[in-house]
Write an enzyme that holds these catalytic residues in place. Structure first.
Site, mmCIF file in Angstrom:
data_model
loop_
_atom_site.group_PDB
_atom_site.id
_atom_site.type_symbol
_atom_site.label_atom_id
_atom_site.label_comp_id
_atom_site.label_asym_id
_atom_site.label_seq_id
_atom_site.Cartn_x
_atom_site.Cartn_y
_atom_site.Cartn_z
ATOM 1 N N ARG A 31 0.840 -1.205 0.000
ATOM 2 C CA ARG A 31 0.000 0.000 0.000
ATOM 3 C C ARG A 31 0.875 1.255 0.000
ATOM 4 O O ARG A 31 1.890 1.314 0.700
ATOM 5 C CB ARG A 31 -0.921 0.004 1.224
ATOM 6 C CG ARG A 31 -1.924 -1.132 1.162
ATOM 7 C CD ARG A 31 -3.063 -1.012 2.145
ATOM 8 N NE ARG A 31 -3.807 -2.266 2.165
ATOM 9 C CZ ARG A 31 -4.697 -2.625 1.243
ATOM 10 N NH1 ARG A 31 -5.002 -1.796 0.249
ATOM 11 N NH2 ARG A 31 -5.313 -3.796 1.295
ATOM 12 N N ASP A 32 0.447 2.224 -0.804
ATOM 13 C CA ASP A 32 1.160 3.506 -0.862
ATOM 14 C C ASP A 32 1.012 4.219 0.485
ATOM 15 O O ASP A 32 -0.069 4.259 1.071
ATOM 16 C CB ASP A 32 0.591 4.369 -1.999
ATOM 17 C CG ASP A 32 1.509 5.519 -2.352
ATOM 18 O OD1 ASP A 32 2.034 5.544 -3.476
ATOM 19 O OD2 ASP A 32 1.703 6.424 -1.502
ATOM 20 N N ASN A 89 4.515 6.413 -13.718
ATOM 21 C CA ASN A 89 5.111 7.695 -14.072
ATOM 22 C C ASN A 89 6.545 7.443 -14.514
ATOM 23 O O ASN A 89 7.248 6.638 -13.906
ATOM 24 C CB ASN A 89 5.104 8.632 -12.862
ATOM 25 C CG ASN A 89 3.697 8.942 -12.382
ATOM 26 O OD1 ASN A 89 2.778 9.065 -13.188
ATOM 27 N ND2 ASN A 89 3.518 9.050 -11.074
ATOM 28 N N VAL A 98 10.336 8.026 -7.033
ATOM 29 C CA VAL A 98 11.112 6.849 -6.619
ATOM 30 C C VAL A 98 11.548 6.130 -7.893
ATOM 31 O O VAL A 98 10.709 5.714 -8.702
ATOM 32 C CB VAL A 98 10.281 5.906 -5.715
ATOM 33 C CG1 VAL A 98 11.121 4.694 -5.316
ATOM 34 C CG2 VAL A 98 9.787 6.643 -4.472
ATOM 35 N N HIS A 102 7.449 1.185 -10.810
ATOM 36 C CA HIS A 102 6.266 0.822 -10.019
ATOM 37 C C HIS A 102 4.999 1.205 -10.743
ATOM 38 O O HIS A 102 4.910 2.253 -11.364
ATOM 39 C CB HIS A 102 6.300 1.455 -8.622
ATOM 40 C CG HIS A 102 6.556 2.934 -8.618
ATOM 41 N ND1 HIS A 102 7.821 3.474 -8.786
ATOM 42 C CD2 HIS A 102 5.722 3.984 -8.476
ATOM 43 C CE1 HIS A 102 7.747 4.796 -8.730
ATOM 44 N NE2 HIS A 102 6.476 5.129 -8.563
ATOM 45 N N HIS A 104 1.216 2.142 -10.208
ATOM 46 C CA HIS A 104 0.224 2.594 -9.228
ATOM 47 C C HIS A 104 -1.107 1.926 -9.579
ATOM 48 O O HIS A 104 -1.571 2.044 -10.729
ATOM 49 C CB HIS A 104 0.006 4.103 -9.336
ATOM 50 C CG HIS A 104 1.175 4.948 -8.925
ATOM 51 N ND1 HIS A 104 1.258 5.551 -7.693
ATOM 52 C CD2 HIS A 104 2.296 5.325 -9.599
ATOM 53 C CE1 HIS A 104 2.376 6.263 -7.621
ATOM 54 N NE2 HIS A 104 3.029 6.136 -8.772
#
Ligand code: AMP
Length: 116
Positions: A31-32, A89, A98, A102, A104
Site C-alpha cells: 500500500r502507498d 510515471n 522513486v 512501479h 500505481h
C-alpha cells in the site's frame, strides 16, 4: 538485484516496513504510504529497474507480471468491476519520485481524466 540507496529495494529486503498485499516470483505489491484513492497499491518488480526508459527486451515478462498482479489485487480489493487505474510515471516531469519501476493501482472512487 538491488540498489543500495533505493527505497523500494529496501522494502524488498525488509529493511523498511511496508503493508505488503501481494507477492510473486517477479513482483511485490504494497500500500502507498500517501494514498490518493481508497485503494492505492504500488506493484514493483523484484529486479531493480529505475524507469520505463531503462526497460530491456528481456524485462518483457517482468512488466507483464506487474499487470497480472494489478488484476489480482483489483479483484482482492473489490474494485475490478467498477474500474481502476494502473499507471506508471516515467521521470520527474511526469511526477516520478522513486526510481524503481512501479505500477500505481488506484481505485475505490471515480477517477477523472486527464490526470493533472
Ligand atoms: P512516483 O511519484 O510515481 O514515483 O510514486 C512514488 C510513490 O511512492 C508515491 O505515491 C509515494 O507516496 C510512495 N511512497 C514513498 N515512500 C513510500 C513508502 N515507504 N511506502 C509506501 N509508499 C511509499
Amino acid at each position: 538485484m538491488s540498489e543500495q540507496d533505493c527505497l523500494f529495494c529496501k522494502i524488498l529486503e525488509g529493511v523498511i516496513p511496508a503493508d505488503i498485499v501481494y507477492e510473486s516470483d517477479t513482483a511485490v505489491a504494497f500500500r502507498d504510504v500517501n494514498p490518493q484513492a481508497p485503494t492505492h497499491v504500488l506493484v514493483i518488480p523484484r529486479k531493480h529497474i529505475p524507469t520505463i526508459n531503462a526497460l530491456r527486451a528481456e524485462d518483457e515478462q517482468i512488466v507483464g507480471s506487474l499487470y497480472l498482479a494489478a488484476q489480482e489485487i483489483a479483484q482482492q480489493e473489490g474494485i475490478a468491476e467498477y474500474g481502476y487505474r494502473a499507471v506508471m510515471n516515467c521521470n520527474a516531469g511526469a511526477g516520478q519520485t522513486v526510481f524503481h519501476l512501479h505500477l500505481h493501482v488506484l481505485g475505490g472512487r471515480a477517477l477523472s481524466w486527464p490526470p493533472g
